[in-house]
Design an enzyme around this catalytic site. Structure first.
Site, PDB file in Angstrom:
ATOM      1  N   LYS A 128       5.131   7.177  10.687  1.00 11.15           N
ATOM      2  CA  LYS A 128       5.550   6.142   9.744  1.00 11.15           C
ATOM      3  C   LYS A 128       6.083   6.776   8.467  1.00 11.15           C
ATOM      4  O   LYS A 128       7.180   6.479   8.006  1.00 11.15           O
ATOM      5  CB  LYS A 128       4.389   5.182   9.442  1.00 11.15           C
ATOM      6  CG  LYS A 128       4.748   4.036   8.526  1.00 11.15           C
ATOM      7  CD  LYS A 128       4.348   4.345   7.108  1.00 11.15           C
ATOM      8  CE  LYS A 128       4.909   3.306   6.146  1.00 11.15           C
ATOM      9  NZ  LYS A 128       4.509   3.609   4.760  1.00 11.15           N
ATOM     10  N   ASP A 147       5.227   0.068  10.318  1.00 15.84           N
ATOM     11  CA  ASP A 147       4.088  -0.148   9.437  1.00 15.84           C
ATOM     12  C   ASP A 147       3.393  -1.444   9.877  1.00 15.84           C
ATOM     13  O   ASP A 147       3.707  -1.985  10.929  1.00 15.84           O
ATOM     14  CB  ASP A 147       4.552  -0.249   7.989  1.00 15.84           C
ATOM     15  CG  ASP A 147       5.313  -1.531   7.749  1.00 15.84           C
ATOM     16  OD1 ASP A 147       5.845  -2.102   8.719  1.00 15.84           O
ATOM     17  OD2 ASP A 147       5.383  -1.985   6.612  1.00 15.84           O
TER      18      ASP A 147
END
Length: 217
Positions: A128, A147
């Site tokens: 991420k 996310d």
DNA sequence: ATCCCGAGGG
DNA sequence: CCCTCTGGAT
């Protein structure tokens, strides 16, 4: 006339969703404040389980006091923890910020490497964070940033059945053209914050209802 | 699966 | 009170 001709494929649905979200959020961009790739990396580490708005409240003082990798790596741990405390997980985050900046200094000549495999060796950095830094720091689209918002919306929209962010990312990479990967993530994050909220999604105000298998009447 | 952890909303 | 916020390491 087969079923598959009448019903839109996942891929077609994903493209249509992106078109509509681009229309709704034409100027969506990374909402973290930063001046350099290192500052973006630090802000992104701080953004774990924390709103970007809150991160942006601590970074002015933080980057004023410790502007670059060398300053951050050499900072007093307790002072650093105090500066970032309100973002939560502050001990882990401080340790990771110093571990990452120290490694950037020692092993990467003071600059963040632009290869995914190398960025992933930094402590506290997984896909991420790496995707955010590569995309917004260097303009390199290596994957899809997944996310909490991208995960939740992609699941609600029926584009993935998985729970693991890495598998969700693989599904999204197969559904979307590579140049649009980060555009997708940014728009889903905006839409997740404003409309498709975790607790009480505002389906009545959502422009995607006709494309969403989870939409509530 | 569990832990790290503060702040804000309902 | 409980849930959520641009996660990652053990």
């Amino acid at each position: 006339m087969s079923i598959t001709r009448k019903r839109a494929t996942k891929k077609q649905r994903a493209i249509e969703i992106l078109i509509r979200l681009k229309r709704e959020y034409p100027n969506a961009t990374c909402s973290l404040n930063y001046e350099t790739p290192v500052q973006l990396l630090v802000a992104t580490i701080l953004s774990a389980q924390c709103t970007d708005e809150r991160v942006n409240k601590v970074t002015p003082d933080l980057f004023s006091r410790f502007p670059d990798a060398a300053a951050l790596a050499g900072a007093d741990r307790e002072e650093l923890e105090t500066l970032i405390r309100s973002t939560g997980f502050y001990r882990n985050k401080a340790k990771n910020i110093q571990g990452a900046t120290d490694k950037i200094i020692r092993e990467f000549g003071g600059k963040i490497p632009q290869q995914m495999e190398k960025i992933l060796t930094l402590p506290g950095v997984a896909r991420k964070t790496a995707n955010v830094v590569l995309a917004h720091g260097f303009g390199i689209i290596e994957g899809v940033t997944v996310d909490t918002h991208v995960k939740r919306l992609s699941q609600r929209l029926g584009l993935t059945e998985h729970k693991d962010p890495v598998r969700i990312e693989r599904d999204l990479m197969s559904l979307l053209p590579q140049p649009e990967w980060e555009n997708w993530s940014i728009r889903l994050i905006y839409h997740g914050r404003a409309v498709c909220k975790a607790r009480k999604p505002a389906c009545a105000a959502c422009g995607l209802v006709d494309l969403c298998p989870s939409a509530q009447a």
